[in-house]
Motif scaffolding. Sequence first.
Motif, PDB file in Angstrom:
ATOM      1  N   ILE A 172       3.325  35.008  82.087  1.00  0.00           N
ATOM      2  CA  ILE A 172       2.687  33.825  82.673  1.00  0.00           C
ATOM      3  C   ILE A 172       1.188  33.858  82.415  1.00  0.00           C
ATOM      4  N   VAL A 173       0.570  35.027  82.522  1.00  0.00           N
ATOM      5  CA  VAL A 173      -0.863  35.155  82.243  1.00  0.00           C
ATOM      6  C   VAL A 173      -1.148  34.767  80.797  1.00  0.00           C
ATOM      7  N   ILE A 174      -0.309  35.195  79.888  1.00  0.00           N
ATOM      8  CA  ILE A 174      -0.493  34.865  78.475  1.00  0.00           C
ATOM      9  C   ILE A 174      -0.381  33.361  78.261  1.00  0.00           C
ATOM     10  N   TRP A 175       0.646  32.767  78.802  1.00  0.00           N
ATOM     11  CA  TRP A 175       0.930  31.358  78.548  1.00  0.00           C
ATOM     12  C   TRP A 175      -0.117  30.432  79.160  1.00  0.00           C
ATOM     13  N   HIS A 176      -0.597  30.745  80.329  1.00  0.00           N
ATOM     14  CA  HIS A 176      -1.523  29.850  81.026  1.00  0.00           C
ATOM     15  C   HIS A 176      -2.900  29.751  80.391  1.00  0.00           C
ATOM     16  N   PHE A 177      -3.313  30.751  79.656  1.00  0.00           N
ATOM     17  CA  PHE A 177      -4.685  30.766  79.158  1.00  0.00           C
ATOM     18  C   PHE A 177      -4.803  30.721  77.640  1.00  0.00           C
ATOM     19  N   GLY A 178      -3.694  30.786  76.935  1.00  0.00           N
ATOM     20  CA  GLY A 178      -3.724  30.662  75.482  1.00  0.00           C
ATOM     21  C   GLY A 178      -4.410  31.814  74.777  1.00  0.00           C
ATOM     22  N   LEU A 179      -4.423  32.972  75.402  1.00  0.00           N
ATOM     23  CA  LEU A 179      -5.106  34.127  74.814  1.00  0.00           C
ATOM     24  C   LEU A 179      -4.287  34.753  73.694  1.00  0.00           C
ATOM     25  N   ARG A 180      -4.978  35.433  72.813  1.00  0.00           N
ATOM     26  CA  ARG A 180      -4.302  36.234  71.794  1.00  0.00           C
ATOM     27  C   ARG A 180      -3.695  37.452  72.485  1.00  0.00           C
ATOM     28  N   PHE A 181      -2.688  38.023  71.842  1.00  0.00           N
ATOM     29  CA  PHE A 181      -1.970  39.164  72.414  1.00  0.00           C
ATOM     30  C   PHE A 181      -2.936  40.286  72.788  1.00  0.00           C
ATOM     31  N   SER A 182      -3.819  40.675  71.875  1.00  0.00           N
ATOM     32  CA  SER A 182      -4.737  41.789  72.139  1.00  0.00           C
ATOM     33  C   SER A 182      -5.756  41.435  73.225  1.00  0.00           C
ATOM     34  N   GLU A 183      -6.079  40.148  73.360  1.00  0.00           N
ATOM     35  CA  GLU A 183      -7.004  39.711  74.415  1.00  0.00           C
ATOM     36  C   GLU A 183      -6.354  39.848  75.785  1.00  0.00           C
ATOM     37  N   VAL A 184      -5.076  39.515  75.858  1.00  0.00           N
ATOM     38  CA  VAL A 184      -4.343  39.653  77.124  1.00  0.00           C
ATOM     39  C   VAL A 184      -4.268  41.123  77.507  1.00  0.00           C
ATOM     40  N   LEU A 185      -3.938  41.966  76.547  1.00  0.00           N
ATOM     41  CA  LEU A 185      -3.811  43.390  76.841  1.00  0.00           C
ATOM     42  C   LEU A 185      -5.138  43.997  77.270  1.00  0.00           C
ATOM     43  N   GLY A 186      -6.249  43.460  76.780  1.00  0.00           N
ATOM     44  CA  GLY A 186      -7.567  43.989  77.121  1.00  0.00           C
ATOM     45  C   GLY A 186      -8.213  43.342  78.330  1.00  0.00           C
ATOM     46  N   LEU A 187      -7.559  42.353  78.922  1.00  0.00           N
ATOM     47  CA  LEU A 187      -8.139  41.638  80.051  1.00  0.00           C
ATOM     48  C   LEU A 187      -8.243  42.540  81.276  1.00  0.00           C
ATOM     49  N   GLN A 188      -9.436  42.598  81.846  1.00  0.00           N
ATOM     50  CA  GLN A 188      -9.679  43.409  83.031  1.00  0.00           C
ATOM     51  C   GLN A 188     -10.069  42.490  84.186  1.00  0.00           C
ATOM     52  N   TRP A 189      -9.840  42.959  85.391  1.00  0.00           N
ATOM     53  CA  TRP A 189     -10.141  42.140  86.570  1.00  0.00           C
ATOM     54  C   TRP A 189     -11.613  41.768  86.636  1.00  0.00           C
ATOM     55  N   GLN A 190     -12.488  42.634  86.165  1.00  0.00           N
ATOM     56  CA  GLN A 190     -13.921  42.329  86.178  1.00  0.00           C
ATOM     57  C   GLN A 190     -14.260  41.142  85.272  1.00  0.00           C
ATOM     58  N   ASN A 191     -13.338  40.772  84.382  1.00  0.00           N
ATOM     59  CA  ASN A 191     -13.554  39.635  83.485  1.00  0.00           C
ATOM     60  C   ASN A 191     -13.107  38.308  84.096  1.00  0.00           C
TER      61      ASN A 191
END
Length: 178
Positions: free
Chosen positions: A12-31
Amino acid sequence: MPPFYLLRRNIIVIWHFGLRFSEVLGLQWQNIDFNNNTLHVYEAYHEKEKELGRLKTESSRRDIPISDQQAEYLKQYKENQTPKSDVVVVNLQGGYMMKRNLRRAMQRICERAEVKQITFHELRHTHATLMLEMNEHVKIVQQRLGHVKAETTMDIYSHVRPQVHKDSAERFSNFFNA
């Protein structure tokens, strides 16, 4: 492999924001800026090197506005995250998720839903296509996806469903009949 519910949330996080796979995996709460409802894409996770690092392009570094509803979903997601981690999409130990596990989860989700298997990039593709079908300006979609040029966004994502063409014809006709 992580529990099914955890993987579904990650998708759901991936689909809602249109991020690339590696961007989703690197997403941190501070971001994620919950005060200003903004998701900051500043780095990506590189599984081979096992570290955060460069994005695909300079324009990939971006700030994505998120809705109140999306922010609330992320807040609940963070509150319920087990184990707690600085990383948004986590494995059972709270570390970075492996791509193969997410791909396998995606396959299971598609099988359970009895739909054609899709890839994570197709989730990004769907995000972009739906935004364009909702008549979002191409510059907004371009910036949201982190493309260098709007032409790239249009060339890749501008195919639309037949109904959208029919709706467009109706709007055009109504414009002149008004």
